[in-house]
Design a protein around this motif. Sequence first.
Motif, PDB file in Angstrom:
ATOM      1  N   ALA A   1     -11.028   7.170  -9.543  1.00  7.74           N
ATOM      2  CA  ALA A   1      -9.699   6.561  -9.492  1.00  7.74           C
ATOM      3  C   ALA A   1      -8.751   7.401  -8.664  1.00  7.74           C
ATOM      4  O   ALA A   1      -7.916   6.881  -7.925  1.00  7.74           O
ATOM      5  CB  ALA A   1      -9.166   6.370 -10.906  1.00  7.74           C
ATOM      6  N   SER A   2      -8.855   8.750  -8.786  1.00  5.41           N
ATOM      7  CA  SER A   2      -7.925   9.618  -8.065  1.00  5.41           C
ATOM      8  C   SER A   2      -8.162   9.576  -6.566  1.00  5.41           C
ATOM      9  O   SER A   2      -7.291   9.975  -5.801  1.00  5.41           O
ATOM     10  CB  SER A   2      -8.053  11.058  -8.569  1.00  5.41           C
ATOM     11  N   ASN A   3      -9.350   9.135  -6.130  1.00  3.83           N
ATOM     12  CA  ASN A   3      -9.654   9.079  -4.698  1.00  3.83           C
ATOM     13  C   ASN A   3      -9.353   7.717  -4.081  1.00  3.83           C
ATOM     14  O   ASN A   3      -9.635   7.508  -2.906  1.00  3.83           O
ATOM     15  CB  ASN A   3     -11.124   9.437  -4.448  1.00  3.83           C
ATOM     16  N   ARG A   4      -8.827   6.801  -4.864  1.00  5.07           N
ATOM     17  CA  ARG A   4      -8.446   5.508  -4.290  1.00  5.07           C
ATOM     18  C   ARG A   4      -7.343   5.714  -3.270  1.00  5.07           C
ATOM     19  O   ARG A   4      -6.480   6.575  -3.423  1.00  5.07           O
ATOM     20  CB  ARG A   4      -7.988   4.535  -5.383  1.00  5.07           C
ATOM     21  N   CYS A   5      -7.395   4.905  -2.204  1.00  4.27           N
ATOM     22  CA  CYS A   5      -6.477   5.095  -1.080  1.00  4.27           C
ATOM     23  C   CYS A   5      -5.688   3.828  -0.791  1.00  4.27           C
ATOM     24  O   CYS A   5      -6.097   2.723  -1.149  1.00  4.27           O
ATOM     25  CB  CYS A   5      -7.253   5.490   0.182  1.00  4.27           C
ATOM     26  N   LEU A   6      -4.571   4.029  -0.118  1.00  2.00           N
ATOM     27  CA  LEU A   6      -3.720   2.929   0.300  1.00  2.00           C
ATOM     28  C   LEU A   6      -3.579   2.978   1.816  1.00  2.00           C
ATOM     29  O   LEU A   6      -3.248   4.024   2.382  1.00  2.00           O
ATOM     30  CB  LEU A   6      -2.338   3.044  -0.349  1.00  2.00           C
ATOM     31  N   LEU A   7      -3.858   1.864   2.461  1.00  2.75           N
ATOM     32  CA  LEU A   7      -3.724   1.743   3.915  1.00  2.75           C
ATOM     33  C   LEU A   7      -2.500   0.894   4.232  1.00  2.75           C
ATOM     34  O   LEU A   7      -2.338  -0.207   3.695  1.00  2.75           O
ATOM     35  CB  LEU A   7      -4.978   1.094   4.506  1.00  2.75           C
TER      36      LEU A   7
ATOM     37  N   ASP B   1      -6.505  -6.053  -3.119  1.00  2.00           N
ATOM     38  CA  ASP B   1      -5.049  -6.185  -3.299  1.00  2.00           C
ATOM     39  C   ASP B   1      -4.334  -6.265  -1.957  1.00  2.00           C
ATOM     40  O   ASP B   1      -3.325  -5.586  -1.726  1.00  2.00           O
ATOM     41  CB  ASP B   1      -4.488  -5.013  -4.118  1.00  2.00           C
ATOM     42  N   LEU B   2      -4.863  -7.115  -1.066  1.00  2.00           N
ATOM     43  CA  LEU B   2      -4.255  -7.255   0.259  1.00  2.00           C
ATOM     44  C   LEU B   2      -2.853  -7.849   0.149  1.00  2.00           C
ATOM     45  O   LEU B   2      -2.640  -8.812  -0.573  1.00  2.00           O
ATOM     46  CB  LEU B   2      -5.118  -8.158   1.151  1.00  2.00           C
ATOM     47  N   ASP B   3      -1.941  -7.244   0.864  1.00  2.00           N
ATOM     48  CA  ASP B   3      -0.566  -7.725   0.925  1.00  2.00           C
ATOM     49  C   ASP B   3      -0.220  -7.928   2.394  1.00  2.00           C
ATOM     50  O   ASP B   3      -0.088  -6.953   3.146  1.00  2.00           O
ATOM     51  CB  ASP B   3       0.371  -6.702   0.278  1.00  2.00           C
ATOM     52  N   LEU B   4      -0.140  -9.183   2.831  1.00  2.00           N
ATOM     53  CA  LEU B   4       0.152  -9.514   4.220  1.00  2.00           C
ATOM     54  C   LEU B   4       1.609  -9.922   4.347  1.00  2.00           C
ATOM     55  O   LEU B   4       2.068 -10.828   3.656  1.00  2.00           O
ATOM     56  CB  LEU B   4      -0.761 -10.645   4.707  1.00  2.00           C
ATOM     57  N   ARG B   5       2.317  -9.240   5.237  1.00  2.00           N
ATOM     58  CA  ARG B   5       3.720  -9.540   5.504  1.00  2.00           C
ATOM     59  C   ARG B   5       3.867  -9.736   7.010  1.00  2.00           C
ATOM     60  O   ARG B   5       2.922  -9.482   7.754  1.00  2.00           O
ATOM     61  CB  ARG B   5       4.606  -8.380   5.046  1.00  2.00           C
ATOM     62  N   PRO B   6       5.028 -10.152   7.470  1.00  2.00           N
ATOM     63  CA  PRO B   6       5.222 -10.260   8.924  1.00  2.00           C
ATOM     64  C   PRO B   6       4.989  -8.911   9.601  1.00  2.00           C
ATOM     65  O   PRO B   6       5.734  -7.953   9.384  1.00  2.00           O
ATOM     66  CB  PRO B   6       6.690 -10.710   9.053  1.00  2.00           C
ATOM     67  N   GLU B   7       3.883  -8.804  10.356  1.00  2.00           N
ATOM     68  CA  GLU B   7       3.527  -7.631  11.161  1.00  2.00           C
ATOM     69  C   GLU B   7       3.096  -6.421  10.332  1.00  2.00           C
ATOM     70  O   GLU B   7       2.936  -5.324  10.872  1.00  2.00           O
ATOM     71  CB  GLU B   7       4.671  -7.237  12.089  1.00  2.00           C
TER      72      GLU B   7
ATOM     73  N   PHE C   1      -8.174   0.790  -1.136  1.00  2.00           N
ATOM     74  CA  PHE C   1      -9.589   1.039  -0.852  1.00  2.00           C
ATOM     75  C   PHE C   1     -10.150   2.027  -1.872  1.00  2.00           C
ATOM     76  O   PHE C   1      -9.418   2.882  -2.381  1.00  2.00           O
ATOM     77  CB  PHE C   1      -9.756   1.607   0.560  1.00  2.00           C
ATOM     78  N   PRO C   2     -11.466   1.930  -2.158  1.00  2.00           N
ATOM     79  CA  PRO C   2     -12.049   2.788  -3.195  1.00  2.00           C
ATOM     80  C   PRO C   2     -12.158   4.247  -2.800  1.00  2.00           C
ATOM     81  O   PRO C   2     -12.282   5.108  -3.669  1.00  2.00           O
ATOM     82  CB  PRO C   2     -13.445   2.170  -3.411  1.00  2.00           C
ATOM     83  N   ASP C   3     -12.146   4.553  -1.491  1.00  2.00           N
ATOM     84  CA  ASP C   3     -12.274   5.941  -1.051  1.00  2.00           C
ATOM     85  C   ASP C   3     -11.681   6.095   0.344  1.00  2.00           C
ATOM     86  O   ASP C   3     -11.395   5.106   1.030  1.00  2.00           O
ATOM     87  CB  ASP C   3     -13.745   6.387  -1.048  1.00  2.00           C
ATOM     88  N   ALA C   4     -11.513   7.343   0.768  1.00  2.00           N
ATOM     89  CA  ALA C   4     -10.864   7.646   2.047  1.00  2.00           C
ATOM     90  C   ALA C   4     -11.686   7.163   3.234  1.00  2.00           C
ATOM     91  O   ALA C   4     -11.143   6.646   4.216  1.00  2.00           O
ATOM     92  CB  ALA C   4     -10.611   9.149   2.165  1.00  2.00           C
ATOM     93  N   ASP C   5     -13.012   7.346   3.163  1.00  2.00           N
ATOM     94  CA  ASP C   5     -13.850   6.953   4.297  1.00  2.00           C
ATOM     95  C   ASP C   5     -13.735   5.465   4.564  1.00  2.00           C
ATOM     96  O   ASP C   5     -13.609   5.034   5.711  1.00  2.00           O
ATOM     97  CB  ASP C   5     -15.314   7.331   4.042  1.00  2.00           C
ATOM     98  N   SER C   6     -13.780   4.643   3.502  1.00  3.40           N
ATOM     99  CA  SER C   6     -13.681   3.195   3.686  1.00  3.40           C
ATOM    100  C   SER C   6     -12.339   2.817   4.300  1.00  3.40           C
ATOM    101  O   SER C   6     -12.262   1.971   5.197  1.00  3.40           O
ATOM    102  CB  SER C   6     -13.848   2.484   2.337  1.00  3.40           C
ATOM    103  N   ALA C   7     -11.264   3.454   3.849  1.00  3.38           N
ATOM    104  CA  ALA C   7      -9.938   3.138   4.378  1.00  3.38           C
ATOM    105  C   ALA C   7      -9.824   3.500   5.847  1.00  3.38           C
ATOM    106  O   ALA C   7      -9.285   2.734   6.659  1.00  3.38           O
ATOM    107  CB  ALA C   7      -8.868   3.870   3.565  1.00  3.38           C
ATOM    108  N   LEU C   8     -10.362   4.670   6.222  1.00  2.49           N
ATOM    109  CA  LEU C   8     -10.258   5.092   7.623  1.00  2.49           C
ATOM    110  C   LEU C   8     -11.148   4.263   8.537  1.00  2.49           C
ATOM    111  O   LEU C   8     -10.765   3.929   9.660  1.00  2.49           O
ATOM    112  CB  LEU C   8     -10.615   6.571   7.752  1.00  2.49           C
ATOM    113  N   LEU C   9     -12.339   3.906   8.064  1.00  2.16           N
ATOM    114  CA  LEU C   9     -13.205   3.044   8.864  1.00  2.16           C
ATOM    115  C   LEU C   9     -12.554   1.682   9.076  1.00  2.16           C
ATOM    116  O   LEU C   9     -12.627   1.112  10.163  1.00  2.16           O
ATOM    117  CB  LEU C   9     -14.565   2.885   8.182  1.00  2.16           C
TER     118      LEU C   9
END
Length: 290
Positions: A5-11, A52-58, A64-72
């Motif tokens: 849980a602590s390694n979950r990331c936000l992009l 938990d995708l949040d799409l806004r104008p632009e 993401f479950p981990d840093a690697d997935s978020a960066l990829l």
Amino acid sequence: MNERASNRCLLYADVAGGVRLAVKFGEAEAGYAVERCMNRMSRCAEAYSGSDLDLRPEVLVAGFPDADSALLAAREMRERVRALPPMSGIKLVLRAAVVLESEGDGERSVAEKLAARLVEASNPDSITVSDRLGRILSPAMRRMLGKGDEAAPVPPAPAVEPAEAPQAQPAAPVEPRPEPAPPQKQMRVSFRGQSWIIDAAHPTLLFGRETGNDIVVSDPRVSRQHARIELRNGAFYLADSSTNGTYVLEEGSPEHCVKRDEMTLAEKGHIGCGFSVADNMSDAVAFALD
């Protein structure tokens, strides 16, 4: 809080250029261009287990479950935005930032504000990570950050008082001697009678099962966005982002499987997307340095 849980990331990904398009072509045309861009970005997020995708104008925000997935996912988004053709010289560009969700002390909105500040301070067409996230990256991601234009924020260098330089005598003008231009590096990639060139003008080639890839391999073992070849710093890299891995068979070497990692390609060989080249040479992607 457990480690997973602590390694979950936000992009947090922001698309720039829509305002310029609106001024030149009108709100409707600009909105259509940005929507195409956002659709590509949301597919990339879903391909790398984004939730938990949040799409806004632009703007796109996803967990993401981990840093690697978020960066990829961020790298793939940037490549898809880069691939969109410019409109009368105006091109959309991506800025993205990745932070740990725990940096918001349990509040997603706080972590999002941190990511938004990183994006605001970054350059166009760049991906930035927070200091805390940079410290937990896998070795493969660290190498990827070091070779690309993505960099974790670093503390500013200490200020140094400027020393007064001694007055120097002006040097006699010297006629500059032009240096010979380095040879252009390029790689030819072939698949089922078609060929693509990777060079400085087209430094990335995407392949996978989804129709938006440059090379589409229709096989259930192939991921939607399976892998890519990139020209970086004068070398060609194969980067895998798949479920089943990418197999590389180079002349004179044993077959090697790359999974969620990358490797430098040699002069000539074949690539299997999710399957061994030795078992299915007819569906393998061939590559060779020109």
